[in-house]
Scaffold this motif. Structure first.
Motif, PDB file in Angstrom:
ATOM      1  N   HIS A  47      -9.383   5.301 -48.796  1.00  0.00           N
ATOM      2  CA  HIS A  47     -10.780   4.892 -48.776  1.00  0.00           C
ATOM      3  C   HIS A  47     -10.894   3.395 -48.524  1.00  0.00           C
ATOM      4  CE1 HIS A  47     -15.061   5.315 -50.596  1.00  0.00           C
ATOM      5  NE2 HIS A  47     -15.038   5.440 -49.297  1.00  0.00           N
ATOM      6  N   VAL A 102     -10.883   6.090 -42.427  1.00  0.00           N
ATOM      7  CA  VAL A 102     -12.160   6.796 -42.523  1.00  0.00           C
ATOM      8  C   VAL A 102     -12.984   6.576 -41.243  1.00  0.00           C
ATOM      9  CG1 VAL A 102     -14.246   7.097 -43.903  1.00  0.00           C
ATOM     10  CG2 VAL A 102     -12.088   6.538 -45.020  1.00  0.00           C
ATOM     11  N   HIS A 109     -23.878  12.250 -46.773  1.00  0.00           N
ATOM     12  CA  HIS A 109     -22.969  13.311 -46.369  1.00  0.00           C
ATOM     13  C   HIS A 109     -23.711  14.473 -45.730  1.00  0.00           C
ATOM     14  CE1 HIS A 109     -19.268  15.312 -45.948  1.00  0.00           C
ATOM     15  NE2 HIS A 109     -19.790  16.410 -46.442  1.00  0.00           N
ATOM     16  N   HIS A 115     -17.735  10.704 -51.356  1.00  0.00           N
ATOM     17  CA  HIS A 115     -17.766   9.355 -50.796  1.00  0.00           C
ATOM     18  C   HIS A 115     -17.681   8.301 -51.896  1.00  0.00           C
ATOM     19  CE1 HIS A 115     -19.053  10.230 -46.558  1.00  0.00           C
ATOM     20  NE2 HIS A 115     -19.295  11.390 -47.134  1.00  0.00           N
ATOM     21  N   TRP A 152     -25.398   9.104 -51.166  1.00  0.00           N
ATOM     22  CA  TRP A 152     -24.298   9.842 -50.525  1.00  0.00           C
ATOM     23  C   TRP A 152     -24.536  11.338 -50.497  1.00  0.00           C
ATOM     24  CZ3 TRP A 152     -22.030   7.940 -46.752  1.00  0.00           C
ATOM     25  CH2 TRP A 152     -21.843   6.563 -46.675  1.00  0.00           C
ATOM     26  N   SER A 199     -18.870   0.930 -48.176  1.00  0.00           N
ATOM     27  CA  SER A 199     -17.994   2.041 -47.832  1.00  0.00           C
ATOM     28  C   SER A 199     -16.766   1.608 -47.031  1.00  0.00           C
ATOM     29  CB  SER A 199     -18.767   3.102 -47.033  1.00  0.00           C
ATOM     30  OG  SER A 199     -19.263   2.533 -45.842  1.00  0.00           O
ATOM     31  N   THR A 218      -7.711   9.467 -51.701  1.00  0.00           N
ATOM     32  CA  THR A 218      -8.834   8.552 -51.519  1.00  0.00           C
ATOM     33  C   THR A 218      -8.460   7.161 -52.028  1.00  0.00           C
ATOM     34  OG1 THR A 218     -11.228   8.408 -51.711  1.00  0.00           O
ATOM     35  CG2 THR A 218     -10.094   8.832 -53.719  1.00  0.00           C
ATOM     36  N   GLY A 241     -10.557  13.148 -49.375  1.00  0.00           N
ATOM     37  CA  GLY A 241     -11.413  12.929 -50.533  1.00  0.00           C
ATOM     38  C   GLY A 241     -10.689  13.144 -51.853  1.00  0.00           C
TER      39      GLY A 241
END
Lengths: 469, 325
Positions: A333, A338, A203, A254, A199, B98, A329, A324
């Motif tokens: 999440h 997202v 990112h 993340h 990540w 994710s 989140t 975040g």
């Protein structure tokens, strides 16, 4: 060869490659959106959602965005240095290698050869090809910069340099793996470390592919299209250095509430919030550049692409750090929220700036005017409406799904089974598919307009040119 | 001359700037054993489970399923104990995912019997009509390739010898192809006849899924996490909804949502046992049945206590009792 000895072969080739992979990537995306609704569409292993999603993300991030970035970078590099590209034949080889690599990437991903690491799914032989290709690009960038006749490097060149070095570091580290055979390898990192590296990469792929080079285009093509100098040079210096410094700390946002050590998560969130500042530095620089000339929003068809694009970027960089935060989140999440967030960045910011850059650059390069301003306007409205329908719908869907996952009865038991939270999404996914179709039609208009401009059926236009020179 | 007119210096400076955050948040944690602790309780994957894991990666399951239960109350209620770092010591690559288009899978091991997975993989919609998961029936039609198995565990440093890898493969094959295998009937339903005596890709994938979170559950069993039981007063008082028509109707609805997938809509059983006959594996009293539903039982009965709560469990029992009559 064109005027001043600039070589536009690679620029043109990459522009066409970008359009080609854009259409492929979007067709795949639409198919995926339909699979969410009708699982029977997963009729063969190679077309099943798990394999196809990777073709979509790689096809658009690398096939489309990267090709557009190479195209505009080769263009800006020559114009801003006042120097023709030093190794034009190497640039043409770069173009060839790029398209071979993307085609092989698509085929191998369809075949299920993938490492599972998001946006770094390609297996190791293709990683090697990508690195070679990147070195070829870097050679031309630095050779041309060193040979340049313009003494000062303009802002866009800073961003191009930052992308060139950062992507190299990120890509190599995250793809370090030990091969089992030609089509299979294992990451050298395990568990939480692998997640952290992934990540950090994931990112910053957003940072150094979807942000930094797109800002390079914004800083170059906005002033060019409007004939207005950028508002503040000092603000752009502050924005640049703080952006490239802070981005690398933020990947772990993340991974909030995962087994990754908490301090890494906290540091990531702190820097994510800090990132609002340099990001908005560029947004403000863009807005103030238009100061006193906002009538161009109406009179110059390109300005609305840039201003809406940078506005979506500005919204994106507020939404990102906010979602975040630990409390948020935990709610948002893993939901479609997202997915909506990412698509505002790609469909709003990235593709709007690339479209405007192409609309400026391709006529200049072809030595004739844009095929149709009217089609460009239609292009703009279709991708705007399609994108908003898509993203806003998925935000609402994400809120509902997050709430359903967290809903409890009076005795503390869960109100909804998981399958109920899936079934509740179907209406939203239908609207998402419609939004995607509208956006796709907008892209077809864009492609047609660029294609016709390059084909040159129109030597001189009766339509007014938006820019003076 | 400023740095803005020296491209090479500018590039070196840029690298230095991006390396600061990289070193502090990525490289230094790598040097700290606490980032990825290793525990004796967590065992590496067997060669079969690893093959299953590679199929999971090949098919991109991680695009829709996560493998981290977060320390959030509703999440623990839905999936089980939240994920601990030591569980992932042998995960190369990690597969945390994710997006949860489907459920989290980090605690799926041991939750259902193998037969549940065979049936579900073969056709998710046959069990959950509103599911949008692709069917993976074709995995049962592909023989598992084990040519690279030893090379794979060597690369990962799991420390098995070539003989051990072969033994693991043979042992698992013997298990799933035996007539005594608890899930034999459904495995044979989804596997073509000529492969019923071999290891298929679906066998390996099921082996992998059954491993997920298993070691942690073993650790918990050694501790003092009890099987959830009816509160003593409730157990003595018996089912408050016994014979209550409205409650039986509500119980029916709950049964169809939560139980019918394995016990069939009429309660006569399929993956799980028949609930309408006289035979009760874990006791026939209301309080025994309550414990089975609330805390789950080995061999595939998941705990429903946290999901549906005490009142609803009694309603389901009232419904089950009404089936026998």
């Amino acid at each position: 060869m064109s005027n001043n000895g600039y070589d536009y072969t690679a620029v043109r080739g990459f522009a066409l490659s970008a359009l080609f992979w854009l259409i492929i990537g979007l067709v795949v995306g639409l198919w995926l959106a339909a699979e969410m609704l009708w699982p029977a569409l997963n009729f063969a292993p190679w077309i099943a959602f798990g394999r196809l999603r990777v073709v979509h993300t790689n096809g658009l991030a690398f096939g489309f965005a990267l090709a557009a970035i190479f195209s505009c970078s080769y263009y800006m590099l020559q114009r801003l240095t006042g120097t023709p590209i030093v190794f034009p034949r190497l640039a043409r080889f770069h173009l060839l290698l790029f398209n071979v690599a993307i085609a092989l990437a698509a085929l191998s991903l369809f075949a299920g050869m993938n490492t599972s690491k998001e946006y770094a799914e390609l297996e190791w032989p293709l990683d090697v090809v990508v690195v070679i290709m990147w070195v070829i690009f870097a050679v031309n960038v630095f050779a041309t910069l060193i040979k340049r006749s313009e003494k000062q490097m303009y802002i866009s060149l800073w961003y191009t340099i930052a992308m060139t070095v950062a992507v190299a570091v990120l890509y190599i580290v995250n793809n370090l793996a030990i091969p089992v055979n030609w089509t299979k390898s294992y990451s050298i990192f395990a568990g939480a470390n692998d997640a952290n590296v992934q990540w950090w990469y994931g990112h910053n792929a957003v940072g150094f592919v979807f942000t930094v080079p797109i800002l390079a285009m914004f800083y170059y093509f906005l002033p060019k299209s409007t004939n207005l100098p950028i508002y503040s040079h000092r603000l752009s210096i502050v924005s640049f250095w703080s952006l490239v410094f802070a981005y690398l700390w933020t990947g772990a946002h993340h991974l909030m509430l995962t087994p990754l050590p908490e301090w890494i998560q906290t540091v990531a969130i702190a820097f994510s919030i800090f990132l609002i500042v340099p990001s908005w530095g560029s947004v403000i620089n863009g807005y103030y550049t238009m100061q006193g000339n906002w009538d161009q929003m109406r009179n110059n068809y390109l300005v609305k692409f840039f201003i809406f694009g940078i506005t979506f970027y500005g919204l994106q960089v507020i939404q990102g750090p906010t979602q975040g935060l630990r409390t948020l989140t935990s709610f948002f999440h893993y939901t479609d929220w997202v997915v909506g967030h990412v698509h505002m960045g790609t469909m709003g910011w990235v593709s709007m700036i690339i479209a405007a850059s192409f609309y400026y650059m391709v006529p200049k390069m072809a030595g004739r005017e844009i095929y149709s301003i009217k089609l460009a306007d239609i292009n703009f409205w279709l991708i705007l409406i399609g994108q908003l329908l898509y993203t806003v719908t998925l935000w609402i869907a994400g809120i509902q799904q997050g709430a359903m996952w967290k809903a409890t009865n009076a005795d503390g038991s869960l109100t909804y089974s998981f399958i109920e939270s899936v079934a509740a999404m179907y209406p939203y996914w239908m609207i998402r598919l419609i939004g995607g179709v509208i956006y796709f039609i907008g892209i077809l208009v864009f492609t047609y307009n660029i294609w016709m401009t390059l084909k040159g059926t129109k030597k001189t236009s009766a339509e007014a040119t938006p820019q003076a020179a | 001359m400023s740095v803005y007119s020296k491209p090479v210096t500018f590039a070196i400076l840029s690298v230095a700037v991006i390396l600061v955050g990289t070193i502090i948040t990525v490289i230094i944690p790598m040097m700290m054993p606490s980032t990825q602790p290793v525990s004796d309780y967590i065992k590496p994957y067997t060669a079969v489970e690893l093959e299953g894991r590679d199929i999971y990666i090949r098919e991109g399951c991680n695009n829709c399923h996560t493998q981290t239960v977060r320390p959030i109350r509703t999440e623990v209620a839905r999936y089980g104990e939240y994920s601990k770092p030591e569980e992932f010591a042998y995960d190369r690559p990690f597969l945390w995912g994710s997006r949860r288009t489907g459920l989290d899978l980090n605690r799926v091991g041991g939750k259902y019997p193998d037969s549940w997975h065979y049936k579900h993989m073969n056709s998710p919609q046959s069990m959950f009509p509103r599911s949008n998961m692709p069917a993976y029936a074709w995995l049962a039609r592909k023989e598992l390739c084990t040519d690279c198995a030893f090379r794979k565990v060597s690369v990962l440093g799991y420390g098995y010898s070539e003989d051990e890898v072969r033994a693991q493969m043979n042992e698992y094959k013997a298990r799933v192809t035996s007539q005594d295998y608890g899930s034999a009937a459904i495995r044979n339903e989804v596997t073509p006849e000529k492969l019923q005596g071999s290891l298929t890709e679906m066998d390996a994938l099921v082996a992998y899924l059954q491993k997920l979170g298993r070691d942690v559950k073993e650790v918990q069993k050694m501790g003092s996490v009890p099987v959830a039981e009816a509160s003593p007063t409730a157990a003595q008082a018996g089912n408050p909804f016994e014979g209550d028509k409205a409650a039986i109707e509500a119980g029916n609805k709950l049964f169809q949502t939560n139980c019918a997938v394995c016990h069939n809509a009429d309660g006569k059983g399929h993956i799980g046992p028949d609930l309408t006959d006289e035979e009760w594996k874990y006791g026939e009293n209301d309080s025994d049945i309550f414990s089975s539903i609330s805390g789950g039982r080995p061999e595939g009965m998941p705990p429903f206590g946290p999901n549906i709560g005490e009142d609803d469990i009694w309603k389901v029992i009232a419904f089950i009792r009404s089936l026998g009559k």
